[in-house]
Design an enzyme around this catalytic site. Structure first.
Site, mmCIF file in Angstrom:
data_model
loop_
_atom_site.group_PDB
_atom_site.id
_atom_site.type_symbol
_atom_site.label_atom_id
_atom_site.label_comp_id
_atom_site.label_asym_id
_atom_site.label_seq_id
_atom_site.Cartn_x
_atom_site.Cartn_y
_atom_site.Cartn_z
ATOM 1 C CG ASN A 163 9.974 3.906 -26.081
ATOM 2 O OD1 ASN A 163 10.482 3.034 -26.993
ATOM 3 N ND2 ASN A 163 8.781 4.089 -25.709
ATOM 4 N NE ARG B 176 2.574 -3.096 -27.291
ATOM 5 C CZ ARG B 176 3.405 -1.807 -26.591
ATOM 6 N NH1 ARG B 176 4.276 -2.038 -25.689
ATOM 7 N NH2 ARG B 176 3.424 -0.859 -27.299
ATOM 8 C CD GLN C 5 -0.497 -1.671 -20.992
ATOM 9 O OE1 GLN C 5 0.513 -2.550 -20.733
ATOM 10 N NE2 GLN C 5 -0.266 -0.601 -21.142
ATOM 11 C CG HIS D 37 3.311 0.151 -20.452
ATOM 12 N ND1 HIS D 37 2.449 -0.222 -21.475
ATOM 13 C CD2 HIS D 37 4.550 0.223 -20.915
ATOM 14 C CE1 HIS D 37 3.473 -0.374 -22.554
ATOM 15 N NE2 HIS D 37 4.617 0.020 -22.232
HETATM 16 P P1 NAP Z 1 12.117 -3.567 -33.640
HETATM 17 O O1 NAP Z 1 13.575 -2.884 -33.789
HETATM 18 O O2 NAP Z 1 11.200 -3.773 -34.608
HETATM 19 O O3 NAP Z 1 12.747 -5.270 -33.284
HETATM 20 C C1 NAP Z 1 11.753 -6.291 -33.009
HETATM 21 C C2 NAP Z 1 12.423 -7.521 -33.442
HETATM 22 O O4 NAP Z 1 11.493 -8.671 -33.126
HETATM 23 C C3 NAP Z 1 12.571 -7.638 -35.060
HETATM 24 O O5 NAP Z 1 14.063 -8.111 -35.104
HETATM 25 C C4 NAP Z 1 11.785 -8.586 -35.579
HETATM 26 O O6 NAP Z 1 12.203 -9.155 -36.864
HETATM 27 C C5 NAP Z 1 11.531 -9.530 -34.583
HETATM 28 N N1 NAP Z 1 10.356 -10.293 -34.386
HETATM 29 C C6 NAP Z 1 9.056 -10.022 -34.844
HETATM 30 N N2 NAP Z 1 8.433 -11.099 -34.801
HETATM 31 C C7 NAP Z 1 9.189 -11.964 -34.200
HETATM 32 C C8 NAP Z 1 8.726 -13.213 -33.911
HETATM 33 N N3 NAP Z 1 7.652 -14.009 -33.952
HETATM 34 N N4 NAP Z 1 9.704 -14.084 -33.175
HETATM 35 C C9 NAP Z 1 10.937 -13.615 -33.158
HETATM 36 N N5 NAP Z 1 11.426 -12.317 -33.499
HETATM 37 C C10 NAP Z 1 10.331 -11.505 -33.839
HETATM 38 O O7 NAP Z 1 11.352 -3.120 -32.446
HETATM 39 P P2 NAP Z 1 11.976 -2.639 -30.835
HETATM 40 O O8 NAP Z 1 11.962 -1.221 -30.961
HETATM 41 O O9 NAP Z 1 12.797 -3.686 -30.472
HETATM 42 O O10 NAP Z 1 10.691 -2.860 -30.135
HETATM 43 C C11 NAP Z 1 10.085 -4.139 -29.700
HETATM 44 C C12 NAP Z 1 8.834 -4.136 -29.348
HETATM 45 O O11 NAP Z 1 8.998 -3.799 -27.886
HETATM 46 C C13 NAP Z 1 7.887 -2.976 -29.648
HETATM 47 O O12 NAP Z 1 6.962 -3.553 -30.784
HETATM 48 C C14 NAP Z 1 6.833 -2.937 -28.260
HETATM 49 O O13 NAP Z 1 5.897 -3.811 -28.497
HETATM 50 C C15 NAP Z 1 8.011 -3.042 -27.207
HETATM 51 N N6 NAP Z 1 8.075 -1.960 -26.469
HETATM 52 C C16 NAP Z 1 7.644 -1.566 -25.311
HETATM 53 C C17 NAP Z 1 7.836 -0.571 -24.605
HETATM 54 C C18 NAP Z 1 7.550 -0.265 -23.025
HETATM 55 O O14 NAP Z 1 7.603 0.526 -22.596
HETATM 56 N N7 NAP Z 1 7.639 -1.545 -22.336
HETATM 57 C C19 NAP Z 1 8.480 0.474 -25.231
HETATM 58 C C20 NAP Z 1 8.906 0.372 -26.630
HETATM 59 C C21 NAP Z 1 8.654 -0.789 -27.337
HETATM 60 P P3 NAP Z 1 11.940 -8.704 -38.076
HETATM 61 O O15 NAP Z 1 12.498 -7.204 -38.153
HETATM 62 O O16 NAP Z 1 12.841 -9.578 -39.073
HETATM 63 O O17 NAP Z 1 10.289 -8.599 -38.449
#
Ligand code: NAP
Length: 358
Positions: free
Chosen positions: A117, A256, A285, A309
């Site tokens: 997503n 989050r 939530q 959400h």
């Molecule tokens: P992703 O591809 O794993 O990207 C997350 C990025 O954040 C990675 O580059 C990671 O770096 C970085 N990161 C981790 N900790 C960090 C910190 N302390 N400071 C700065 N950067 C940091 O994940 P994604 O698919 O983009 O999703 C991200 C988040 O969005 C999910 O974990 C979820 O909580 C949220 N989400 C929300 C919804 C919604 O419906 N609202 C839906 C989907 C996801 P590294 O890889 O180097 O660790």
């Protein structure tokens, strides 16, 4: 084998719209398939407390399916009751509702439908940024009220062009947000992440990495949060960090809720330190009726773009994460290798760094 799924109720909507796959009623489209393979599927939305369906059925389930939209919180304590549990599948992205360290200790695998997503959320982030910067919500509310006073809206409405926008996290969602912002001719696009993007990806969106978070927020007109919730990001945006933001900045968080300190956000919006806050994620939530983020406002009575959400649960996203959940289950039943990108916790070991550098 017993499969337990904790999903949200769709009620009438789910009956009228069968593509609402992530609901209790439509069971991720898994019921007939699981039955044909001889498995028992229990689906419920009842997830809080020791007498909930969740805690009752977790005692002997082998497979747990949860969704971030209505999180079944699998704490270490609940996990200790789950004597038969082998695998948790998150129908969506973001498995922070599961105690991942405890899953490592209990040798319970945790997988999610990585990428399912990310476009849905990135589009929502861009929408939220525009809604805040252009002061859209109060403008629409004025129209519904029957009023028409352009100056009351325009006094706090801006263009996105020429602003500095930065993402905390430049992974799948964060990078897609940057890509979508390129045509808006922002003054600069920034990112704060553990790792530097490869030069060609950085160049493609003309983004600049800022390594110090205080420096980063002090340069942004708009901050968007796109990092997972883990020990290093819980409460990251607190009173101290908010005081380093540019006065009157906008903050969008669809990652989050608990990454932002609830009361510090309310206070920053009230004082005008934040001009607006938008997002769809909450520290609990479903959010209680009296959650202050529902009604918080800036000094001009606007600046609130909160929704339930749903950014990552569009009908398009539901089709993808339902299919991805089925694929993960199929691999598990057939003893096939999983897509490595989907594995958060393998058997007794972390399989990703995304939930904190360790
Ligand atoms: P992703 O591809 O794993 O990207 C997350 C990025 O954040 C990675 O580059 C990671 O770096 C970085 N990161 C981790 N900790 C960090 C910190 N302390 N400071 C700065 N950067 C940091 O994940 P994604 O698919 O983009 O999703 C991200 C988040 O969005 C999910 O974990 C979820 O909580 C949220 N989400 C929300 C919804 C919604 O419906 N609202 C839906 C989907 C996801 P590294 O890889 O180097 O660790």
């Amino acid at each position: 084998m017993k499969v337990l799924a904790i999903l949200y109720n769709g009620f009438k909507s789910a009956v009228q719209e069968p593509r609402l796959l992530g609901t209790v009623e439509n069971k991720l489209g898994l019921d007939k398939w699981l039955a044909s393979r001889g498995h028992e599927l229990i689906v419920s939305s009842d997830k809080e407390g020791p007498n909930s369906d969740f805690q009752k059925h977790i005692a002997d389930a082998e497979v747990l399916i949860t969704t971030p939209f209505h999180p079944g919180y699998l704490t270490r304590e609940v996990m200790e009751k789950a004597k038969n549990l082998k695998i948790c599948v998150t129908a969506g992205v973001g498995s922070d509702h599961i105690d991942l360290n405890a899953a490592v200790d209990h040798k319970i695998q945790v997988l999610e439908v990585t990428g399912s997503n990310v476009v849905s959320v990135a589009e929502h982030v861009v929408m939220d940024i525009l809604a805040l910067v252009r002061n859209f919500v109060p403008a629409h509310e004025m129209i519904e009220r029957g009023d028409w006073q352009v100056s009351d809206i325009a006094r706090n409405a801006y263009d996105l062009e020429g602003k500095v926008v930065g993402t905390i996290g430049a992974g799948r969602i964060g990078y897609r947000v940057l890509q979508r912002l390129v045509p808006f001719d922002c003054k600069e696009l920034l990112y704060y992440d553990y790792t530097q993007l490869p030069a060609e990806r950085e160049q493609a969106v003309k983004a600049r990495r800022v390594e110090d978070i205080e420096q980063f927020v002090s340069e942004c007109d708009v901050v968007t949060v796109n990092a997972p919730l883990h020990e290093g990001t819980r409460g990251l945006i607190n009173e101290k960090l908010l005081s380093k933001f540019k006065p009157g900045a906008w903050l969008v968080n669809t990652a989050r809720g608990a990454i932002c300190d609830q009361d510090a956000v309310v206070a920053a919006l009230k004082s005008g330190q934040l001009r607006g806050y938008a997002g769809d994620v909450w520290n609990v939530q479903p959010a209680p009726k009296d959650h202050p983020w529902r009604t918080m406002k800036n000094p001009l009575g606007g600046g609130n773009g909160m929704t339930p959400h749903y950014s990552g649960t569009t009908l398009d996203a539901q089709a993808r994460y339902a299919a991805g959940t089925k694929k993960i289950l199929e691999n598990y039943f057939d003893g096939k290798e999983q897509n490595p990108a989907d594995v958060i916790v393998g058997i007794g070991a972390w399989a990703t760094k995304a939930y904190g550098q360790r």
